[in-house]
Design a protein around this motif. Structure first.
Motif, PDB file in Angstrom:
ATOM      1  N   PHE A 144       0.254  -5.621  -9.856  1.00 44.50           N
ATOM      2  CA  PHE A 144       0.798  -6.520 -10.760  1.00 44.50           C
ATOM      3  C   PHE A 144       2.234  -6.525 -11.223  1.00 44.50           C
ATOM      4  CE2 PHE A 144      -3.310  -7.905  -9.512  1.00 44.50           C
ATOM      5  CZ  PHE A 144      -3.514  -9.176  -9.929  1.00 44.50           C
ATOM      6  N   SER A 145       2.941  -5.200 -11.014  1.00 44.20           N
ATOM      7  CA  SER A 145       4.077  -4.648 -11.531  1.00 44.20           C
ATOM      8  C   SER A 145       5.398  -5.265 -10.665  1.00 44.20           C
ATOM      9  CB  SER A 145       4.159  -3.127 -11.900  1.00 44.20           C
ATOM     10  OG  SER A 145       4.055  -2.473 -10.512  1.00 44.20           O
ATOM     11  N   ASN A 146       5.022  -5.875  -9.478  1.00 44.72           N
ATOM     12  CA  ASN A 146       6.012  -6.231  -8.573  1.00 44.72           C
ATOM     13  C   ASN A 146       6.750  -4.880  -8.071  1.00 44.72           C
ATOM     14  OD1 ASN A 146       5.808  -9.001  -8.967  1.00 44.72           O
ATOM     15  ND2 ASN A 146       7.152  -8.630 -10.948  1.00 44.72           N
ATOM     16  N   ASN A 147       6.044  -3.855  -8.002  1.00 42.81           N
ATOM     17  CA  ASN A 147       6.605  -2.604  -7.332  1.00 42.81           C
ATOM     18  C   ASN A 147       5.773  -2.329  -5.921  1.00 42.81           C
ATOM     19  OD1 ASN A 147       8.630  -2.015  -9.156  1.00 42.81           O
ATOM     20  ND2 ASN A 147       7.353  -1.445 -10.375  1.00 42.81           N
ATOM     21  N   ASP A 148       6.342  -2.013  -5.005  1.00 41.47           N
ATOM     22  CA  ASP A 148       5.622  -1.434  -4.052  1.00 41.47           C
ATOM     23  C   ASP A 148       5.824  -0.193  -3.272  1.00 41.47           C
ATOM     24  OD1 ASP A 148       7.478  -2.763  -2.737  1.00 41.47           O
ATOM     25  OD2 ASP A 148       6.260  -3.492  -1.008  1.00 41.47           O
ATOM     26  N   TYR A 149       5.241   0.716  -2.649  1.00 38.99           N
ATOM     27  CA  TYR A 149       5.654   1.920  -1.963  1.00 38.99           C
ATOM     28  C   TYR A 149       4.769   2.000  -0.704  1.00 38.99           C
ATOM     29  CZ  TYR A 149       7.504   6.804  -2.135  1.00 38.99           C
ATOM     30  OH  TYR A 149       8.318   7.756  -1.769  1.00 38.99           O
ATOM     31  N   VAL A 150       5.292   1.890   0.514  1.00 34.38           N
ATOM     32  CA  VAL A 150       4.663   1.729   1.922  1.00 34.38           C
ATOM     33  C   VAL A 150       4.975   2.912   2.580  1.00 34.38           C
ATOM     34  CG1 VAL A 150       4.292   0.382   3.781  1.00 34.38           C
ATOM     35  CG2 VAL A 150       4.829  -0.802   1.609  1.00 34.38           C
ATOM     36  N   GLU A 160       3.688  -0.120  16.884  1.00 29.74           N
ATOM     37  CA  GLU A 160       2.405  -0.373  16.307  1.00 29.74           C
ATOM     38  C   GLU A 160       1.946   0.502  15.509  1.00 29.74           C
ATOM     39  OE1 GLU A 160       0.288  -0.297  19.965  1.00 29.74           O
ATOM     40  OE2 GLU A 160       0.852  -2.108  20.720  1.00 29.74           O
ATOM     41  N   SER A 161       2.797   1.607  14.889  1.00 25.33           N
ATOM     42  CA  SER A 161       2.285   2.383  14.036  1.00 25.33           C
ATOM     43  C   SER A 161       2.014   1.768  12.636  1.00 25.33           C
ATOM     44  CB  SER A 161       3.700   3.514  13.608  1.00 25.33           C
ATOM     45  OG  SER A 161       3.407   4.184  12.612  1.00 25.33           O
ATOM     46  N   PRO A 162       0.851   2.030  12.174  1.00 27.77           N
ATOM     47  CA  PRO A 162       0.294   1.299  11.056  1.00 27.77           C
ATOM     48  C   PRO A 162       0.913   2.026   9.718  1.00 27.77           C
ATOM     49  CG  PRO A 162      -1.259   3.161  11.907  1.00 27.77           C
ATOM     50  CD  PRO A 162      -0.225   3.075  12.668  1.00 27.77           C
ATOM     51  N   SER A 163       0.965   1.163   8.535  1.00 29.67           N
ATOM     52  CA  SER A 163       1.513   1.675   7.393  1.00 29.67           C
ATOM     53  C   SER A 163       0.339   1.506   6.151  1.00 29.67           C
ATOM     54  CB  SER A 163       2.718   1.137   7.020  1.00 29.67           C
ATOM     55  OG  SER A 163       2.877  -0.046   7.247  1.00 29.67           O
ATOM     56  N   THR A 164       0.660   1.781   5.145  1.00 27.02           N
ATOM     57  CA  THR A 164      -0.200   1.458   4.050  1.00 27.02           C
ATOM     58  C   THR A 164       0.532   1.388   2.753  1.00 27.02           C
ATOM     59  OG1 THR A 164      -2.088   2.253   2.910  1.00 27.02           O
ATOM     60  CG2 THR A 164      -0.629   3.953   3.589  1.00 27.02           C
ATOM     61  N   ASN A 165       0.099   0.652   1.690  1.00 29.37           N
ATOM     62  CA  ASN A 165       0.505   1.023   0.428  1.00 29.37           C
ATOM     63  C   ASN A 165      -0.023   2.364  -0.257  1.00 29.37           C
ATOM     64  OD1 ASN A 165       1.760  -1.656  -0.208  1.00 29.37           O
ATOM     65  ND2 ASN A 165      -0.182  -2.470  -0.353  1.00 29.37           N
ATOM     66  N   TYR A 166       0.805   3.019  -1.125  1.00 30.78           N
ATOM     67  CA  TYR A 166       0.949   4.191  -1.431  1.00 30.78           C
ATOM     68  C   TYR A 166       1.023   4.537  -2.848  1.00 30.78           C
ATOM     69  CZ  TYR A 166       1.475   9.386  -2.095  1.00 30.78           C
ATOM     70  OH  TYR A 166       1.625  10.642  -2.572  1.00 30.78           O
ATOM     71  N   SER A 167      -0.041   5.182  -3.266  1.00 32.26           N
ATOM     72  CA  SER A 167       0.169   5.440  -4.994  1.00 32.26           C
ATOM     73  C   SER A 167      -0.379   6.997  -5.292  1.00 32.26           C
ATOM     74  CB  SER A 167      -0.395   4.459  -5.590  1.00 32.26           C
ATOM     75  OG  SER A 167       0.087   4.899  -7.277  1.00 32.26           O
ATOM     76  N   ILE A 168      -0.287   7.527  -6.300  1.00 31.26           N
ATOM     77  CA  ILE A 168      -0.612   8.872  -6.815  1.00 31.26           C
ATOM     78  C   ILE A 168      -1.713   8.469  -8.046  1.00 31.26           C
ATOM     79  CG2 ILE A 168       0.890  10.273  -5.825  1.00 31.26           C
ATOM     80  CD1 ILE A 168       2.330  10.343  -8.424  1.00 31.26           C
ATOM     81  N   ALA A 169      -2.533   9.203  -8.236  1.00 29.17           N
ATOM     82  CA  ALA A 169      -3.380   8.926  -9.395  1.00 29.17           C
ATOM     83  C   ALA A 169      -3.963  10.237  -9.863  1.00 29.17           C
ATOM     84  CB  ALA A 169      -4.459   7.903  -9.046  1.00 29.17           C
ATOM     85  N   ASP A 191       5.118  12.658  -9.146  1.00 26.44           N
ATOM     86  CA  ASP A 191       6.416  11.811  -8.961  1.00 26.44           C
ATOM     87  C   ASP A 191       6.818  11.574 -10.673  1.00 26.44           C
ATOM     88  OD1 ASP A 191       7.891   8.748  -8.830  1.00 26.44           O
ATOM     89  OD2 ASP A 191       8.039  10.025  -6.975  1.00 26.44           O
ATOM     90  N   GLY A 192       8.137  11.200 -10.662  1.00 26.28           N
ATOM     91  CA  GLY A 192       8.756  11.214 -11.994  1.00 26.28           C
ATOM     92  C   GLY A 192       8.540   9.780 -12.671  1.00 26.28           C
ATOM     93  N   PHE A 193       8.093   8.805 -11.592  1.00 23.14           N
ATOM     94  CA  PHE A 193       7.823   7.576 -11.954  1.00 23.14           C
ATOM     95  C   PHE A 193       6.327   7.383 -12.546  1.00 23.14           C
ATOM     96  CE2 PHE A 193       6.902   2.942 -12.160  1.00 23.14           C
ATOM     97  CZ  PHE A 193       8.338   2.553 -12.782  1.00 23.14           C
ATOM     98  N   LEU A 194       6.022   7.338 -13.754  1.00 25.41           N
ATOM     99  CA  LEU A 194       4.601   7.172 -14.174  1.00 25.41           C
ATOM    100  C   LEU A 194       4.208   6.004 -14.883  1.00 25.41           C
ATOM    101  CD1 LEU A 194       4.531  10.904 -15.685  1.00 25.41           C
ATOM    102  CD2 LEU A 194       4.093  10.262 -13.332  1.00 25.41           C
ATOM    103  N   SER A 195       3.133   5.707 -14.392  1.00 26.98           N
ATOM    104  CA  SER A 195       2.442   4.172 -15.186  1.00 26.98           C
ATOM    105  C   SER A 195       1.126   4.848 -15.785  1.00 26.98           C
ATOM    106  CB  SER A 195       2.273   3.410 -14.206  1.00 26.98           C
ATOM    107  OG  SER A 195       3.429   2.596 -13.758  1.00 26.98           O
ATOM    108  N   PHE A 196       1.183   5.050 -17.204  1.00 25.84           N
ATOM    109  CA  PHE A 196      -0.055   5.574 -17.828  1.00 25.84           C
ATOM    110  C   PHE A 196      -1.003   4.314 -18.117  1.00 25.84           C
ATOM    111  CE2 PHE A 196       2.948   8.546 -18.764  1.00 25.84           C
ATOM    112  CZ  PHE A 196       2.355   9.904 -18.793  1.00 25.84           C
TER     113      PHE A 196
END
Length: 799
Positions: free
Chosen positions: A496-502, A516-525, A618-623
């Motif tokens: 809900f932060s209006n950011n995405d990483y595909v 036809e190559s698939p893609s996904t939303n990506y994040s680290i945790a 990654d340097g962009f961190l959401s705690f």
């Protein structure tokens, strides 16, 4: 002038009716002017750049996966070089900067852009200069152009700002220019730096992360430029199939792009206030018909003394136009007073909110609307008087009666009011039910008692994975030590932060064409992220401390990922790669978690891929911090900020807010539309009730002698009550019937703004019809009860 003076005297003799008329007109015109002011400022007023109609936003797409997408740097350079339908073109990338060296660190908003931005927008710094092409290269790009607001706040508006140094992300940047006060880039803009594409970026056709804007050459149409970009994209797909196959390009006028999401809402509200004004006109028309009937003797005498029908019509229209213009002036004042509340209600959902205000176009619109309104409600009574029969008028005037045509006209206006009010109420009801269902939707996580803390670490200082992981772990530990903190986790892209990483996907045992190559939303945790967010585990496990650098690469995927990529296979143990398709790094799927609505409650879940932060930091961190006790939000925010500063005093905290607020923001635009439409519908219901009350009260007054005679001949109070109510019920039933047909027809116009709600929902329409019927019956009941209290002797004596 004689007509104007007489009209003013006539209006002054009936202050109650005049005041009610002015208030009704002012409410209708004020609502219309307020919404039109927003529509004018947001949708109609050109973007604040010279010849802005030729500015086009350039986008790429890959259907059906990505209907709209950012541009990769290499494609932008090709578009810029080969797009001869464009006079100039620039690329930019939104960025945040950490300003240090002057007390508490600050996070600045801005962007990096190519040097061609200033020529494309035809805007130059008000002080100093823009950066040049020579400075738009790596190593020479340490210059900055600042906004007018930042110049005032940081440097006090001093003229010696040029040449001053700002320490941005740990690197000194020389201030070379100050932009004009009117220059805006998004909702907040502090600094601009050169984008300075590296050699690798100039050939990168995989990462899509820049925005682009082009200015059309004189005489070139949008269609011609769009066709040329599509042709260039098609050629690139043939030349570079690995990165460009399936990708195309298109353009959108800048104004349309900036305001596209709000257009349906504003046009819906504009239609609603138009209905409200029609109801107000019908109401005032009935008041004027009543006044014309009361003045029947006066008008008859004028006609008998030689006044022509045209002269009489002009006299009556003069009065109605005066009322319309006076009501319009009051309406303009109401619109001006309500703008602050309207903008506050809209919050950050109204683009270009800083530009919203009254201007010449709004004044002309309001004046024209006032004149039309005055003519609309005054024309019918005036036309009725034009058809006056002197002999019959003198006879009926002696009794205070009125002809059948006036009676039918008044009833018709009331029916129209009821029908229009029902259409508006139905729209508000549908939006209300949609909003309730949307607010009750499961986002896939638990937002209560959770806080979001964002930190952006500059690569200049945190230049290794070890430093990034160490910072993350240290901050998490300090957060856990705070009183009342129950759990802590970290991710990169907060829902809900209006950011995405595909990122693109590949599998060791499957082949896909580039298109036809698939893609996904990506994040680290981090290991604690899923438990902190209360994202349920469906299969396998989540991350542990053992999933660190050097350990086998692992991943956790969402249920939608499982359904689409492994519909008939156990995903646990399967290998998958994200990102670089040429040199894959295989991750083993160790767990499946519940779906998260990453982009809003009204969006369907997308495929989601997580990997341990320790294995790819990654340097962009959401705690995310979950508390176990309710307390002062301000105190907790202060503690969270201090905990970050204790780890690194130069790292500013931003987006420190409750996760509940993120969820609320995702439905804020729908809430804005619902509240306004509800207010307008409430006014429509009130005006419709006043209208039917006025007609019934007038009818009772006109039939006083009849009721007295009936009661003298033995009729009971119940008989008279029933007689009056039957007439009112007929009007109500006819109005509701017509209104239901209108609501069924108009439902499709707001279908795109409904969530899990049919545009012809029978329950909503039934409840709205019952509500309107109840209010209208109450409005009929009051004059009906008055009719039962008529004294037969008084009525007959008057006759």
């Amino acid at each position: 002038m004689n007509d104007i003076r007489f009209a003013l005297r006539s209006l002054a003799k009936a202050p109650g009716v005049t005041l009610l008329t002015l208030i009704t007109i002012a409410l209708g015109i004020g609502a219309c002017s307020a919404i039109f002011t927003v529509v004018n400022s947001v949708l109609l007023r050109p973007v604040d750049y010279p010849q802005s109609e030729s500015l086009m936003v350039i986008r790429q797409n890959k259907l059906p996966q990505f209907p709209t997408f950012s541009i990769c740097p290499a494609d932008f350079l090709d578009f810029q070089r080969e797009g001869d339908r464009f006079e100039s073109m620039y690329a930019q990338r939104g960025r945040s900067y950490i300003l240090t060296g002057g007390g508490q660190p600050q996070r600045l908003q801005g962007s990096s852009a190519t040097a061609s931005m200033f020529a494309t927008l035809r805007v130059q710094p008000a002080l100093g200069r823009a950066f040049t092409t020579e400075e738009d290269v790596p190593g020479k790009n340490h210059v900055v152009v600042i906004s007018h607001a930042f110049w005032q706040s940081q440097f006090g508006g001093r003229a010696d700002v040029l040449g001053q140094s700002l320490l941005l992300n740990g690197t000194p940047h020389a201030v070379i220019g100050v932009m004009p006060e009117s220059f805006r880039q998004g909702s907040k803009f502090d600094v601009l730096t050169p984008i300075a594409f590296t050699a690798e970026q100039k050939v990168d056709r995989g990462g899509h992360y820049v925005s682009a804007v082009g200015r059309l050459k004189p005489g070139v149409t949008v269609e011609e430029a769009d066709a040329q970009l599509k042709a260039i994209a098609a050629q690139l797909a043939q030349t570079y199939p690995d990165g460009n196959e399936g990708w195309s390009a298109y353009i959108v006028p800048m104004l349309e792009w900036n305001t596209g999401s709000l257009r349906p809402t504003l046009f819906t509200l504009l239609g609603a206030v138009g209905f409200l004004l029609l109801i107000a006109c019908a109401n005032v028309g009935n008041l004027q018909l009543a006044r014309a009937t009361a003045r029947r003797r006066e008008i008859t005498v004028r006609a008998a003394l030689g006044a022509s029908s045209t002269r009489i019509v002009r006299l009556l229209l003069t009065e109605s136009v005066i009322l319309g213009v006076a009501g319009g002036v009051l309406g303009l004042l109401i619109a001006n007073w309500s703008l602050d509340g309207l903008l506050a209600l809209g919050g950050n959902q109204i683009p270009r909110a800083a530009e919203v205000g009254l201007d010449g176009r709004v004044v002309v619109f309001t004046l024209g609307l006032s004149l039309l309104t005055g003519l609309a409600f005054g024309l019918v009574p005036a036309w009725q008087c034009r058809r006056l029969d002197l002999v019959d008028a003198m006879k009926s005037g002696a009794r205070g009666g009125g002809d059948a045509s006036r009676h039918r006209l008044r009833n018709g206006l009331v029916v129209a009011e009821i029908a229009l009010a029902l259409v508006m109420l139905a729209g508000a009801g549908l939006l209300g039910r949609s909003f309730v269902r949307l607010a009750a939707a499961d986002p896939g996580f638990e937002s209560h008692d959770a806080w979001w803390v964002s930190v952006g670490l500059p690569r200049e200082r945190y230049d290794s994975n070890e430093k990034l992981v160490a910072f993350t772990n240290a901050v998490e530990e300090r957060f856990r030590a705070l009183p009342g903190v129950a759990d802590v986790g970290t991710t990169m892209v907060m829902p809900f932060s209006n950011n995405d990483y595909v990122l693109a996907l590949s599998f060791p045992d499957r082949e896909f064409s580039a298109a036809e190559s698939p893609s996904t939303n990506y994040s680290i945790a981090t290991p604690g992220y899923f438990s902190t967010m209360r994202i349920p585990l469906k299969q396998g496990r989540t991350f542990t401390d053992a999933d660190r650098a050097g350990a086998p690469r692992v991943a956790v995927v969402s249920e939608t990922f499982l359904e689409r990529m492994f519909p008939q296979t156990n995903p646990l143990g399967q290998r998958v790669n994200v990102g670089d398709l040429e040199n894959p790094t295989w991750r083993e799927i160790v767990g499946v978690v519940g779906d998260v609505k990453q982009f809003g409650l009204d969006q369907s879940p997308a495929m989601q891929f997580y990997e341990p932060l320790a294995q790819n930091p990654d340097g962009f961190l959401s705690f995310v911090v979950r508390t176990s006790q309710s307390g002062s939000g301000a105190l907790l925010a202060k503690s969270l900020r201090e905990a970050v500063y204790a780890v690194d005093a130069d790292q500013p905290v931003f987006h420190l807010r409750a996760v509940d607020d993120l969820v609320a923001d995702s439905v804020a635009q729908r809430k804005f539309a619902l509240i306004l439409l509800g207010i307008f519908s409430g006014l429509a219901l009130l005006l419709a009730a006043i209208g039917i009350y006025g007609v019934m009260a007038f009818a009772v007054a006109q039939r006083t002698s009849e009721f007295g005679l009936r009661m003298a001949l033995g009729a009971q109070s119940g008989d008279v009550l029933r007689l009056v109510l039957v007439g009112g019920v007929r009007l109500i039933a006819l109005g509701i019937g017509i209104g239901l047909v209108g609501a069924l027809s108009a439902g499709g116009l707001i279908a795109s703004q409904l969530h899990d709600t049919a545009s012809r929902d029978p329950l909503v329409l039934s409840l709205i019809a019952l509500l309107l019927a109840a209010v209208a019956l109450l409005a009929c009941l009051l004059p009906a009860r008055r009719a039962t209290r008529v004294d037969p002797m008084v009525a007959l004596r008057t006759e």
